[in-house]
Scaffold this active site. Sequence first.
Site, short mmCIF file in Angstrom:
data_model
loop_
_atom_site.label_atom_id
_atom_site.label_comp_id
_atom_site.label_asym_id
_atom_site.label_seq_id
_atom_site.Cartn_x
_atom_site.Cartn_y
_atom_site.Cartn_z
N PHE A 206 0.80 -1.12 -0.07
CA PHE A 206 -0.03 -0.06 0.09
C PHE A 206 0.81 1.44 -0.14
O PHE A 206 2.01 1.30 1.08
CB PHE A 206 -1.04 0.24 1.36
CG PHE A 206 -1.83 1.27 1.19
CD1 PHE A 206 -3.23 1.11 0.57
CD2 PHE A 206 -1.69 2.33 2.10
CE1 PHE A 206 -4.09 2.11 0.36
CE2 PHE A 206 -2.39 3.50 1.91
CZ PHE A 206 -3.82 3.26 1.13
N ASP B 199 9.31 2.90 1.30
CA ASP B 199 8.13 3.59 1.91
C ASP B 199 7.94 3.20 3.61
O ASP B 199 7.42 2.04 3.93
CB ASP B 199 6.82 3.20 1.28
CG ASP B 199 5.51 3.84 1.55
OD1 ASP B 199 5.40 4.20 2.97
OD2 ASP B 199 4.58 3.74 1.27
N LYS C 178 2.34 10.02 8.44
CA LYS C 178 1.61 9.37 9.67
C LYS C 178 2.38 10.15 10.87
O LYS C 178 2.15 11.17 11.35
CB LYS C 178 1.90 8.01 9.59
CG LYS C 178 0.84 7.45 8.52
CD LYS C 178 0.73 5.94 8.88
CE LYS C 178 -0.24 5.18 7.98
NZ LYS C 178 -1.65 5.49 8.05
C1 LIG Z 1 3.16 2.35 3.77
C2 LIG Z 1 2.01 3.48 3.59
N1 LIG Z 1 2.33 4.44 2.45
C3 LIG Z 1 1.37 5.40 2.10
C4 LIG Z 1 0.18 5.51 2.93
C5 LIG Z 1 -0.58 6.78 2.39
O1 LIG Z 1 -0.39 7.63 3.37
P1 LIG Z 1 -1.71 8.57 3.45
O2 LIG Z 1 -2.89 8.20 4.05
O3 LIG Z 1 -1.15 9.64 4.46
O4 LIG Z 1 -1.84 9.36 2.13
C6 LIG Z 1 -0.02 4.64 4.11
C7 LIG Z 1 -1.05 4.91 4.67
O5 LIG Z 1 -1.63 3.99 5.34
C8 LIG Z 1 0.88 3.81 4.31
O6 LIG Z 1 0.61 2.88 5.21
#
Ligand SMILES: Cc1ncc(COP(=O)(O)O)c(C=O)c1O
Length: 391
Positions: A134, A220, A249
């Site tokens: 994700f 990420d 986050k």
């Molecule tokens: C690993 C990862 N990347 C990207 C995101 C996307 O972040 P946002 O919801 O702040 O756009 C998330 C959100 O859960 C995530 O867990």
Amino acid sequence: MISLFDRFEAAFMPNYGVPPVALARGEGSVVRGIDGTEYLDMFGGIAVSSLGHAHPALVEAVSKQVATLAHTSNLLLHEREVELAEKLLSLLGAPGRVFLANSGTEANEAALKLAIKYGKSTGRSYFVAAEMGFHGRTLGALSLTGKPSIRDQFGPFPLDVRFVPYGDADALAAAAVDGGCAAVFLEPTQGEAGVVPPPDGYMARAREITRAAGALLVADEIQSAIGRTGHWFAHQADGYLPDVLTLAKGLGGGLPIGACVGFGPAATVFEKGDHGSTFGGNPVSCAAALAVLGNVDLAHVRAVGAELRDGIEAISHPLLKGVRGRGLWLAAVLTEDRAAQVQAAAQRAGFLVNAVQPDAIRLAPPLVITSAQVRSFLTAFPSILDEAADG
Ligand SMILES: Cc1ncc(COP(=O)(O)O)c(C=O)c1O
């Protein structure tokens, strides 16, 4: 009288459904609903509320900043953003450059644009990402997201993204090895897939594979960083340095902020005018992030994280298969698809947990959760499981 839930349903697009609890306030790791019910927050607003709720340092930093200077745009600079970029680089312990955004998906958009530009200058045009991974909901980040249920209906995407099974280094090598791969995007542990760690050494192998192939490795760490695993950044424990790191986050402790950090040649791929954001690097969010980085206690995260993990491991229950993850970023794995029932039973017992997968309960509480609070959850968990098994 029409309830707040009915008003929510009538006013909002249905993309979230109607959440089960309406919160009014919080203090530390305890939150209170609008009806006065108290809950122990065991998922921290999806791994965001690193300092818990209403932490005095966060309140002071944000209040002071908003009363002084709330916004500059990127046409003018301010002290907090420079302090924050410097602080991140010093915690990372490697020379790099920072871009500040407002969310995780935007941090990944920055990484993606950077990788596209790098690819164009080196004749590389496709990307590799992991199945079930994700990376966000905007179209670029979504095109890298390997969960078919949230991705497929919005395709086709303009990028060539090839998906490999997460944790399979040979599959990664086969996909990224031919010299046409611009970048590999990976989470150090897959958060939304259910806090799924890869086999030991996988990320370090990914580092070797991408280096050999001349592709960028984008880690990420939007969910895994800022102390969540008991280290500032998960990659530091795994012994490698990516080319690009994305954060969000927990960085703002509840205020919206994201970051994309480039190391080595990736630090200077963007030239003037290549990317930007009106709010990115906003002084209030930067002040919040500085307060977070000044107050996370890694030793505490490791100690209470181990207590939570060991405590779950020690529970013998037919519905509980085991626990995975590290630090204060864990999943209680079930023997059946009853996570929704566990979440509901936990809520009735005064604990907010997250049914991240049909068979997995995500626990990502505030990093300030106390040992006594962890123990209160562990004491209640067997009867929560009983209720979920019956219900
Ligand atoms: C690993 C990862 N990347 C990207 C995101 C996307 O972040 P946002 O919801 O702040 O756009 C998330 C959100 O859960 C995530 O867990």
